[in-house]
Design an enzyme around this catalytic site. Structure first.
Site, PDB file in Angstrom:
ATOM      1  N   GLY A  20      -6.550 -11.646  -1.426  1.00 38.44           N
ATOM      2  CA  GLY A  20      -6.041 -12.987  -1.707  1.00 38.44           C
ATOM      3  C   GLY A  20      -6.754 -14.121  -0.970  1.00 38.44           C
ATOM      4  O   GLY A  20      -6.179 -15.191  -0.796  1.00 38.44           O
ATOM      5  N   ASN A  22      -9.208 -15.886  -2.131  1.00 37.83           N
ATOM      6  CA  ASN A  22      -9.335 -16.983  -3.107  1.00 37.83           C
ATOM      7  C   ASN A  22      -7.999 -17.681  -3.321  1.00 37.83           C
ATOM      8  O   ASN A  22      -7.956 -18.899  -3.488  1.00 37.83           O
ATOM      9  CB  ASN A  22      -9.869 -16.459  -4.448  1.00 37.83           C
ATOM     10  CG  ASN A  22     -11.369 -16.360  -4.469  1.00 37.83           C
ATOM     11  OD1 ASN A  22     -12.059 -17.364  -4.454  1.00 37.83           O
ATOM     12  ND2 ASN A  22     -11.887 -15.136  -4.466  1.00 37.83           N
ATOM     13  N   HIS A 114     -15.489 -14.461 -11.004  1.00 40.12           N
ATOM     14  CA  HIS A 114     -16.148 -13.147 -11.010  1.00 40.12           C
ATOM     15  C   HIS A 114     -17.342 -13.188 -10.053  1.00 40.12           C
ATOM     16  O   HIS A 114     -18.111 -14.148 -10.057  1.00 40.12           O
ATOM     17  CB  HIS A 114     -16.603 -12.811 -12.437  1.00 40.12           C
ATOM     18  CG  HIS A 114     -17.199 -11.445 -12.534  1.00 40.12           C
ATOM     19  ND1 HIS A 114     -16.429 -10.299 -12.529  1.00 40.12           N
ATOM     20  CD2 HIS A 114     -18.486 -11.031 -12.593  1.00 40.12           C
ATOM     21  CE1 HIS A 114     -17.222  -9.242 -12.593  1.00 40.12           C
ATOM     22  NE2 HIS A 114     -18.476  -9.665 -12.641  1.00 40.12           N
ATOM     23  N   GLU A 179     -17.320 -18.412  -3.320  1.00 40.84           N
ATOM     24  CA  GLU A 179     -16.201 -18.412  -4.285  1.00 40.84           C
ATOM     25  C   GLU A 179     -15.131 -19.416  -3.868  1.00 40.84           C
ATOM     26  O   GLU A 179     -14.549 -20.113  -4.700  1.00 40.84           O
ATOM     27  CB  GLU A 179     -15.577 -17.014  -4.381  1.00 40.84           C
ATOM     28  CG  GLU A 179     -16.472 -15.979  -5.039  1.00 40.84           C
ATOM     29  CD  GLU A 179     -15.775 -14.636  -5.216  1.00 40.84           C
ATOM     30  OE1 GLU A 179     -14.576 -14.597  -5.502  1.00 40.84           O
ATOM     31  OE2 GLU A 179     -16.461 -13.602  -5.069  1.00 40.84           O
TER      32      GLU A 179
HETATM   33  C1  GAR Z   1     -13.417 -11.670  -5.342  1.00 44.23           C
HETATM   34  O1  GAR Z   1     -14.745 -11.419  -4.943  1.00 44.23           O
HETATM   35  C2  GAR Z   1     -13.362 -11.867  -6.849  1.00 44.23           C
HETATM   36  O2  GAR Z   1     -14.459 -12.539  -7.366  1.00 44.23           O
HETATM   37  C3  GAR Z   1     -13.338 -10.427  -7.319  1.00 44.23           C
HETATM   38  O3  GAR Z   1     -12.483  -9.775  -6.413  1.00 44.23           O
HETATM   39  C4  GAR Z   1     -12.558 -10.424  -5.140  1.00 44.23           C
HETATM   40  C5  GAR Z   1     -11.159 -10.765  -4.705  1.00 44.23           C
HETATM   41  O4  GAR Z   1     -11.143 -11.243  -3.384  1.00 44.23           O
HETATM   42  N1  GAR Z   1     -12.875 -10.357  -8.662  1.00 44.23           N
HETATM   43  C6  GAR Z   1     -13.296  -9.445  -9.514  1.00 44.23           C
HETATM   44  O5  GAR Z   1     -14.101  -8.572  -9.231  1.00 44.23           O
HETATM   45  C7  GAR Z   1     -12.685  -9.533 -10.894  1.00 44.23           C
HETATM   46  N2  GAR Z   1     -13.408  -8.747 -11.805  1.00 44.23           N
HETATM   47  P1  GAR Z   1      -9.860 -11.996  -2.793  1.00 44.23           P
HETATM   48  O6  GAR Z   1      -8.656 -11.105  -3.112  1.00 44.23           O
HETATM   49  O7  GAR Z   1     -10.120 -12.060  -1.316  1.00 44.23           O
HETATM   50  O8  GAR Z   1      -9.771 -13.333  -3.446  1.00 44.23           O
END
Ligand code: GAR
Length: 193
Positions: A20, A22, A114, A179
């Site tokens: 989480g 992001n 992504h 991101e």
């Molecule tokens: C992030 O790198 C996001 O881009 C990726 O998962 C991670 C989540 O991190 N998403 C995918 O791969 C979707 N296909 P977070 O939980 O720390 O935000």
């Protein structure tokens, strides 16, 4: 671009499955005065998702849905987002694929982040595939969600250089930092107050 009238912020729900980070950056963005969104609901398919703690910290309601039966889970999610008048869904590390029916029935925008330079490296295990292929660059993409995986219209991308000796882990870390900047920027590009 969707121009919002008056001071009404667009009601947003963030979907997560894991850490989480992001979600945290989106909450901090939403708390800024000139942000076009207000995060009203956090949804997860994972009862153990670490990111659920941000709901508690920032006092945003959390709902976790058991995905053993996807169609029932989606029905429940749909009714929840309807109840809260959600008009924007931000997928942020949500590892389930939304059904065509869900996407079609939701009357609002769905965005996803992504960790690759789409259309390259859709799907899972992105960073390892990028490194194994000897790519010089990778990055991240924010895009609209349509019924095909990681294929909707691209809103913004950020390129990241791959260093010598880069590992999937170090690359993931580097891209994640970008991101956190890119997702709010993309939202600002789509919605403005
Ligand atoms: C992030 O790198 C996001 O881009 C990726 O998962 C991670 C989540 O991190 N998403 C995918 O791969 C979707 N296909 P977070 O939980 O720390 O935000």
């Amino acid at each position: 671009m969707v121009r919002l009238t008056g001071l009404k912020k667009i009601k947003c729900s963030v979907f997560i499955s894991g850490t989480g980070s992001n979600l945290k950056s989106l909450i901090q963005f939403s708390n800024k005065k000139n942000s076009p969104i207000s995060i009203e609901l956090i949804i997860s398919d994972n009862f153990n998702a670490k990111g659920l703690k941000f709901g508690k910290i920032y006092k945003i309601s959390n709902k976790v849905f058991n995905y053993k039966n996807k169609s029932i889970a989606e029905k429940r999610i749909f009714s929840e987002i309807k109840k809260k008048k959600i008009k924007l869904i931000c997928l942020a590390g949500f590892m389930k694929i939304l059904s065509k029916k869900f996407i079609k029935n939701f009357k609002g925008e769905i965005l996803n982040i992504h960790p690759s330079l789409l259309p390259k490296y859709k799907g899972l295990n992105t960073h390892q595939r990028v490194i194994s292929n000897g790519e010089k660059y990778s990055g991240c993409t924010v895009h609209f969600v349509n019924s095909r995986l990681d294929s909707g219209k691209i809103i913004l991308q950020k390129k990241v250089k791959i260093s010598k000796g880069e590992t999937a882990k170090s690359l993931a870390k580097k891209i994640l930092i970008q991101e956190h900047i890119l997702y709010p920027k993309a939202i600002k590009k789509v919605f403005s107050l």
